[in-house]
Write a protein that holds these residues in place. Structure first.
Motif, mmCIF file in Angstrom:
data_model
loop_
_atom_site.group_PDB
_atom_site.id
_atom_site.type_symbol
_atom_site.label_atom_id
_atom_site.label_comp_id
_atom_site.label_asym_id
_atom_site.label_seq_id
_atom_site.Cartn_x
_atom_site.Cartn_y
_atom_site.Cartn_z
ATOM 1 N N LEU A 11 0.857 -1.186 0.000
ATOM 2 C CA LEU A 11 0.000 0.000 0.000
ATOM 3 C C LEU A 11 0.891 1.233 0.000
ATOM 4 O O LEU A 11 1.809 1.356 0.808
ATOM 5 C CB LEU A 11 -0.918 0.005 1.218
ATOM 6 C CG LEU A 11 -1.931 1.148 1.280
ATOM 7 C CD1 LEU A 11 -3.273 0.667 1.809
ATOM 8 C CD2 LEU A 11 -1.422 2.306 2.134
ATOM 9 N N VAL A 12 0.615 2.148 -0.937
ATOM 10 C CA VAL A 12 1.369 3.391 -1.046
ATOM 11 C C VAL A 12 0.450 4.542 -0.642
ATOM 12 O O VAL A 12 -0.605 4.738 -1.244
ATOM 13 C CB VAL A 12 1.874 3.609 -2.484
ATOM 14 C CG1 VAL A 12 2.652 4.927 -2.574
ATOM 15 C CG2 VAL A 12 2.733 2.442 -2.943
ATOM 16 N N GLY A 13 0.868 5.285 0.388
ATOM 17 C CA GLY A 13 0.089 6.435 0.815
ATOM 18 C C GLY A 13 -0.789 6.148 2.016
ATOM 19 O O GLY A 13 -1.998 6.023 1.868
ATOM 20 N N PRO A 14 -0.218 6.055 3.218
ATOM 21 C CA PRO A 14 -1.019 5.753 4.406
ATOM 22 C C PRO A 14 -1.663 6.999 5.016
ATOM 23 O O PRO A 14 -1.459 7.318 6.187
ATOM 24 C CB PRO A 14 0.016 5.133 5.354
ATOM 25 C CG PRO A 14 1.297 5.815 5.002
ATOM 26 C CD PRO A 14 1.239 6.066 3.518
ATOM 27 N N GLY A 15 -2.430 7.715 4.192
ATOM 28 C CA GLY A 15 -3.241 8.816 4.696
ATOM 29 C C GLY A 15 -4.566 8.285 5.221
ATOM 30 O O GLY A 15 -4.647 7.142 5.685
ATOM 31 N N ALA A 16 -5.613 9.089 5.107
ATOM 32 C CA ALA A 16 -6.901 8.688 5.667
ATOM 33 C C ALA A 16 -7.443 7.427 4.996
ATOM 34 O O ALA A 16 -7.837 6.464 5.668
ATOM 35 C CB ALA A 16 -7.901 9.838 5.541
ATOM 36 N N ILE A 17 -7.464 7.403 3.669
ATOM 37 C CA ILE A 17 -7.994 6.249 2.947
ATOM 38 C C ILE A 17 -7.042 5.064 3.055
ATOM 39 O O ILE A 17 -7.446 3.926 3.315
ATOM 40 C CB ILE A 17 -8.249 6.610 1.471
ATOM 41 C CG1 ILE A 17 -9.256 7.762 1.366
ATOM 42 C CG2 ILE A 17 -8.748 5.387 0.712
ATOM 43 C CD1 ILE A 17 -10.589 7.511 2.032
ATOM 44 N N THR A 19 -4.763 4.369 5.347
ATOM 45 C CA THR A 19 -4.751 3.786 6.700
ATOM 46 C C THR A 19 -5.987 2.939 6.939
ATOM 47 O O THR A 19 -5.908 1.876 7.566
ATOM 48 C CB THR A 19 -4.652 4.905 7.756
ATOM 49 O OG1 THR A 19 -3.382 5.544 7.646
ATOM 50 C CG2 THR A 19 -4.815 4.352 9.164
ATOM 51 N N THR A 20 -7.124 3.369 6.438
ATOM 52 C CA THR A 20 -8.352 2.584 6.596
ATOM 53 C C THR A 20 -8.220 1.219 5.945
ATOM 54 O O THR A 20 -8.573 0.193 6.537
ATOM 55 C CB THR A 20 -9.555 3.346 6.007
ATOM 56 O OG1 THR A 20 -9.697 4.608 6.675
ATOM 57 C CG2 THR A 20 -10.835 2.546 6.166
ATOM 58 N N VAL A 21 -7.701 1.189 4.723
ATOM 59 C CA VAL A 21 -7.547 -0.081 4.022
ATOM 60 C C VAL A 21 -6.483 -0.942 4.694
ATOM 61 O O VAL A 21 -6.663 -2.161 4.864
ATOM 62 C CB VAL A 21 -7.224 0.163 2.533
ATOM 63 C CG1 VAL A 21 -6.878 -1.140 1.826
ATOM 64 C CG2 VAL A 21 -8.405 0.839 1.839
ATOM 65 N N ALA A 22 -5.380 -0.328 5.105
ATOM 66 C CA ALA A 22 -4.338 -1.083 5.800
ATOM 67 C C ALA A 22 -4.875 -1.696 7.087
ATOM 68 O O ALA A 22 -4.566 -2.848 7.423
ATOM 69 C CB ALA A 22 -3.144 -0.176 6.104
#
Length: 298
Positions: A11-17, A19-22
């Protein structure tokens, strides 16, 4: 075991979306490799009734990647697309499915140059999640993704099966994507007022929103979306039902003085309208204001 049974996931980009998916994957025992600009030892997803802590680290150097992955979720904003290129080069090969968790209807065009020869899979993200701190996100509703009915969608559906993030696969993805874009486009009015969803309760904002949405609807239909005349009212009614303090990612970016996703959410209506010979007088006013709010000068 085939790729769709248990794909390897980054996963690239642990912002709001992201982090939710992670967090959804981690909760189900499927730990993704997480990549981003800033190093974190953990990510935290907060929601009504609890939290999920995702152990890190968040990797920050694409040159340190040694493996290729079956599935890569990309959750960077459209203003950060080019910055994801080194990660995609490191993570992807010809068999990789790149699922783009990003606003807009141009995801394939934006990411195809960076995704090697892998498959770029667009998505529509249906959940309000907002960053609370550098590594903490507040999820305000059940997460859901919509994907087009293509073979690559089965890889994503398999990866998220049994998690709190549901996946729906649809035949008419164009219509779903444009409907979400209409919702995002009118939410751009929050940037110009500096107000949250409660502002839509004003009768003058309701009138303006409906006029703008009808303009967007004409462009969406020219692009092949099958959307009824009642869609503008449905979207405005949704804002009327929303918590008054509900924001949107583009407003959060404005408040933080970050670049805005004005082009993929609003500029696209103006651009595609011109290509079809459709007049877009409201877009012609709103788009320069949003662009100036994002890019200045001043």
């Amino acid at each position: 075991m085939t790729m769709s049974d248990r794909p390897t996931i980054a996963l690239v980009g642990p912002g709001a979306i992201g982090t939710t998916v992670a967090a959804a994957l981690h909760e189900a025992g499927r730990r993704p490799t997480i990549c981003g600009r800033s190093a974190h030892e953990r990510l935290t997803l907060e929601f009504d009734g609890g939290q999920i802590v995702v152990p890190g680290p968040v990797l920050t150097d694409p040159h340190g990647i040694r493996d290729k992955f079956d599935l890569v979720f990309v959750a960077v904003k459209s203003t950060q697309t080019a910055s994801a290129a080194p990660w995609l080069s490191a993570l992807c090969d010809a068999r990789t499915v790149v699922c783009v968790l990003q606003n807009g209807v141009e995801q394939i065009d934006l990411f195809k140059p960076f995704a090697s020869s892998g498959v770029v899979l667009p998505s529509v993200v249906w959940f309000p999640a907002q960053r609370e701190s550098a590594s903490s996100v507040w999820l305000r509703a059940a997460p859901r993704l919509t994907l087009p009915d293509v073979p690559a969608a089965r890889v994503v559906a398999s990866a998220l099966r049994g998690t709190r993030c549901s996946v729906e696969v649809v035949d008419d993805f164009v219509s779903v994507a444009w409907r979400k874009l209409l919702q995002n486009a009118v939410a751009g009015l929050m940037v110009l007022t500096g107000r949250r969803a409660g502002m839509f309760s004003r009768s003058d904002i309701t009138t303006l929103s409906l006029a703008y949405l009808r303009e967007c609807l004409d462009v969406a239909r020219a692009e092949g979306a099958k959307l009824g005349d009642d869609v503008p009212q449905q979207i405005v009614d949704g804002f009327h039902r929303s918590p008054p303090d509900l924001g949107t990612s583009i407003l959060a970016d404005r408040e933080a003085n970050r670049p805005l996703e004005w082009d993929c959410r609003n500029g696209v209506v103006q651009r595609r309208g011109r290509s079809h010979g459709i007049a877009t007088p409201i877009s012609d006013l709103l788009v320069p204001l949003l662009a100036a709010a994002s890019d200045g000068p001043g």
